[in-house]
Every structure is written in structure tokens, then in C-alpha cells.
Scaffold this active site. Sequence first.
Site, PDB file in Angstrom:
ATOM      1  N   SER A 107       6.423  27.281  20.910  1.00 17.34           N
ATOM      2  CA  SER A 107       7.722  27.058  21.514  1.00 17.34           C
ATOM      3  C   SER A 107       8.775  27.900  21.126  1.00 17.34           C
ATOM      4  CB  SER A 107       8.215  25.806  21.211  1.00 17.34           C
ATOM      5  OG  SER A 107       8.111  25.253  19.744  1.00 17.34           O
ATOM      6  N   GLY A 148      12.322  28.186  22.086  1.00 18.57           N
ATOM      7  CA  GLY A 148      13.576  27.463  22.358  1.00 18.57           C
ATOM      8  C   GLY A 148      13.705  27.821  23.736  1.00 18.57           C
ATOM      9  N   GLY A 181      11.220  29.312  26.414  1.00 17.84           N
ATOM     10  CA  GLY A 181      10.184  28.309  27.045  1.00 17.84           C
ATOM     11  C   GLY A 181       8.820  28.417  25.990  1.00 17.84           C
ATOM     12  N   GLY A 191      11.310  20.034  20.354  1.00 15.37           N
ATOM     13  CA  GLY A 191       9.782  20.401  20.059  1.00 15.37           C
ATOM     14  C   GLY A 191       9.085  19.050  19.933  1.00 15.37           C
ATOM     15  N   ASP A 192       9.583  17.898  19.561  1.00 17.29           N
ATOM     16  CA  ASP A 192       8.959  16.542  19.637  1.00 17.29           C
ATOM     17  C   ASP A 192       8.606  16.367  21.120  1.00 17.29           C
ATOM     18  OD1 ASP A 192       9.178  16.821  16.714  1.00 17.29           O
ATOM     19  OD2 ASP A 192      11.091  16.007  17.050  1.00 17.29           O
TER      20      ASP A 192
END
Lengths: 307, 307
Positions: free
Chosen positions: A210, A212, A215, A241-242
Site C-alpha cells: 500500500s 497511501g 494506491g 491499511g486495515d
Amino acid sequence: MIVTVTLNPALDLTYAVDALVPYGTHRVATVAERPGGKGLNVARVLHQLGEPVLATGLLGGATGTRVAELLRHEGVRSGFVRIGGETRRTVAVVDGSDATGFWEPGPTITPAEWALFLAEFRELLGPATVVTLSGSLPPGVPLDAYAVLIAHAKRAGVPTLLDTSGPALRHGLLAAPAMAKPNAEELAALAPGPVVAAARALATGPVVVSRGAAGLVAVAHDEVWECAPPVPVDGNPTGAGDACVAALSRGLRDHTPWPELLADAVALSAAAVAAPVAGAFDPEVYRQTRAAIPASASGGSRVRTHR
Amino acid sequence: MIVTVTLNPALDLTYAVDALVPYGTHRVATVAERPGGKGLNVARVLHQLGEPVLATGLLGGATGTRVAELLRHEGVRSGFVRIGGETRRTVAVVDGSDATGFWEPGPTITPAEWALFLAEFRELLGPATVVTLSGSLPPGVPLDAYAVLIAHAKRAGVPTLLDTSGPALRHGLLAAPAMAKPNAEELAALAPGPVVAAARALATGPVVVSRGAAGLVAVAHDEVWECAPPVPVDGNPTGAGDACVAALSRGLRDHTPWPELLADAVALSAAAVAAPVAGAFDPEVYRQTRAAIPASASGGSRVRTHR
């Protein structure tokens, strides 16, 4: 059901104050209490999606009881192993300008508690369809803890998704989880250089990185896929992120092909940024963002294939 | 036994950090958890003195459970009424320079919970020798709460000692407690001017006014007594007033004459300043300071009589 593992959960407190005054005394206007820790955010997002999920991990003391109670209030099923130590708190003091954070150290886990957790984890592998392993390891838990859990899950035929950093990530990757989801900084900390080469140097299986607002990049065996949100989303990136892990875990269970999988994960991450708190997402932003990303590799989106 | 009433207790957290950085994220090095609230400090000091004591008041939620647990660990007997709200926390962030405080708002008490507490309080008046009433009133409790408790105690023949401020103090004094212990600022906020005149304007009964390092002034019916520590004590003044109340409550029970009573209260306050945390005292400083203050009005100490 999807089982989310959180070995170092927290009670997250957000204090709203007028203005932070160093060495002053502040009357806190409002207090928000939330279950904290990356794996609990994954569980809460999956629950909001309507997916069957069970949150497990280690909880202790009155703070641990409060975390379990908050999960119950939200309707999230949980089965945590109780420890003798006190679950940690995090305090975020928010004024008009920004947030100031205070992170308590986690409790130290005894070998007996860790053995108890392993037994509980093996029980949960029966009904599990996917296992997510998120966040840091508390003191006392072996550095290869995630590798051990991944090995147990493999023997039970349950795919695992690993989202951690540092030595816990390095050791965990050696057990070849079905998927790993570091962010770009976490990957670079273990293997500097271009993302694709770094992912292949560290892992034999697929790695979703990831980045931010830029993408996701998925580095699979002989393919690389990319997907980015079509428009930037303003908001709170904590927990994005989760949400990504929540989407990926559902996709792992359903054998969703890469283009649809990444599109879903990008849309759910953007929807999490649009929600004011971690562990939640904005359903309307989710729907709109998902619709704006073509679902197939040939759809002309930013998804592309390398061989 | 002495019954200490704490209607708005707290869980006091002290976070040690390297340096407070506004809008930064801090790893907390150590966390100290203590039962907080003035009445709980009184109970803990009395317990350390070996006096039979029972702490009562209102506690709720996981934080309330933790406060009760911490009291139990210290061996302090307690009988709190459970409320539906969550007991508040206070967070003090301490670095090398100073402390920064964050005070959560207290939970709101329902009329039913207040009625339950009144019933419990009346039960406790049976075995009580003295009742101390300390600290602020939580939202939902009537402003004349202390006056009501004082009236009940009077009917049961139990003397009361009131240590609060603002409207709670003004209303409480109307019920004529056996003794009140405001500090000089709290007294001045209700009645500006010289201490003796202010005390007599507000209260019909004895008022002991604490003035920090300047010691105590007791304004009784037709007498004024003063006592100050013989040497200044360095340390943490938080909780010194509560140690003073502990000493005064024991003296009320034992009908200790003013000179000895004030000497004991001054010595115990100084010993509390010498202890690193509120609700505790340094036994050696207590012994030494007590020995350095002549115990009688004729002893040449700073105790004097006005008629």
C-alpha cells in the site's frame, strides 16, 4: 468466518481539548473510546461489510475488559485469551490544529499465556476460512510468532494474510503466508529499492504494497498489478491499511481475481479515509469509488499486467 | 471506622515521556495507575496510618472496576455504589520539565443512582465514627448533595468533615458540618477578605484553612489557632490537603484538642508533600515534623490563641 488476530490490541482514547498547552491542565471536552489495534480495525470493517468475522488475540485487565465490551457493543464477535497483564491504552489529544499521541507500552506476555493462545488459535482454525495477522507483537511473544501461526493455519488448509512490520514481518514471511500487505515504508525498511524487486526479494508468495494515495501494487508470482483511487480522498488515513486488509481477506476467501480484488481494496481503503475514525468506512464513498474503477484488467483502468 | 465519601473519583494515570512534543507521537516509558479523587487519597492515608477506614462513593464501568481493584490491592476497604456511566480518568504526562494534565469529564449520575447512594450512605452511618466528604460533585448530583449527607450524618450522631469548593462548599456549609477544610483560594472564592472574617462569614462551625507552606489556620467559635511546618518541605504538594483531612478526621473522632490536632495535620501534610505521589506520606518526615512542633499552645510554637 474470517478470524482476525490482534496480539497487541489497545483501548484507543481520543480527547478533544480547546488548545494543547504544554505544562497546562486541560479539561477534556469529550472522550471517545474505541477498540484499537490493527486487527480489531480489520474485524470491525468486515463486520460493517456484513461478513462473518471473529476477533481473537490477547486481552488483559480492566482495559482489556473494556475493549471486549466495546466490540460487543458494536456486534463484533470476539474470542480473546485473557492475560495477567493490562491491555495498553493509546491517548490522542486533539485540538483545532492537530493530534498529540501517547502510546502506552504493551503488557508482557508469559510463555504460558502464549501457549494458551496457540491452543485457542488451533481451535479457531476449524471454522476459519481466512486468518488475518495484524500489527506489532507484544513483549514476551517470540519474534517468529506469526510464522508459527501461519504454519498451523497451513496445516489446517486456512490461508493467512500478514500485515505487520520489522522483524515480525521478516520472520512471518519465511513461513510463506497466502498474502502479505506491508506498506511501502515497511517494505523499504526490510528491503530498500524498487517495490517489485523488494517484494520478490523478501517473499515467495504474493505481496500487496500500500502506498497511501498512490494506491496498491500487487506483486504476484509472475505478475504485477496496480490500482489507485480515481480521485484523491480527504480525511483520516489511520485505518485505511486495515480496511485494505479486510477487503483482501474477503477476496482471498472468495478467490477473487487480482483486478477486482485490488479495485475492491482500493475502494474500501478510500472509504476508510473518508470515515472520521479508524475501523469504519463511508459506505457511499465505498460504492462510488468502486464504481469508478473498471473491474477488469482490460477495462482501461490503471490496472496493468507485467509478465 | 472513618467513612470517606468520594462522589467523583477517578483513575489517575501518570505517563512518563522523554520530552513533551506538541503534535508529536510519544512512546510512554512507564505508566503509573492510581485510585484518584480527594476522598480516595484521604482513605489511603488513613489506611497507611493503620486507621480503620471504608471508602465509599460512586464508581462505574471498566475504569471504576479498575479503581476498586487498585484500592483492594492496597488493602483499603471500599463499598462503592455502581453507576451506569464510566468513571473518569485523569492523565498527567510528565517529562523532565513538568507535568501536562488532561482531565476527563465525570459521568452523569442519574436520580436513581443518587437515591441508591443515599440508602447505602445511611447504612454506613451505623458503624461510622466520622465521615469525610471530599472533592467535586459529578454532573447530575444535586448542588446541596453534601448538605443532605451532613444532615443524615447529624441525625445519626456522626461528625462530618467537608473538603470541597465553589457552590458545593457554600451549600454544604449551610448544613453545619462538624468541620470544614477549604484551602485559602477556595475560601477566598466564596468570601474575599481576611481568612478569619471570611471563615466566620461562611460557616457557623470550625473551619480549618490550608495555606500551603504557610500551614493551617483554624477558625473555631471564639478562637483562632495557627500552625505551620517548622521547615519547608520540597516535593509534590498534590494530596497534601487530603493528608490534612485524614489527620483532622482522626482528631475529630478522638476529640483531639486544637494544638495537637493542627500539629498532627501540619506534620502529615508535610509528609505527604515529601511522598512522590498523592494519597501517600513519608513516615519518617511525618515523625520528624511532628516531633519538631510543640504539642501544646504554651509550647512556644507558632500556635496562638485569639479570644
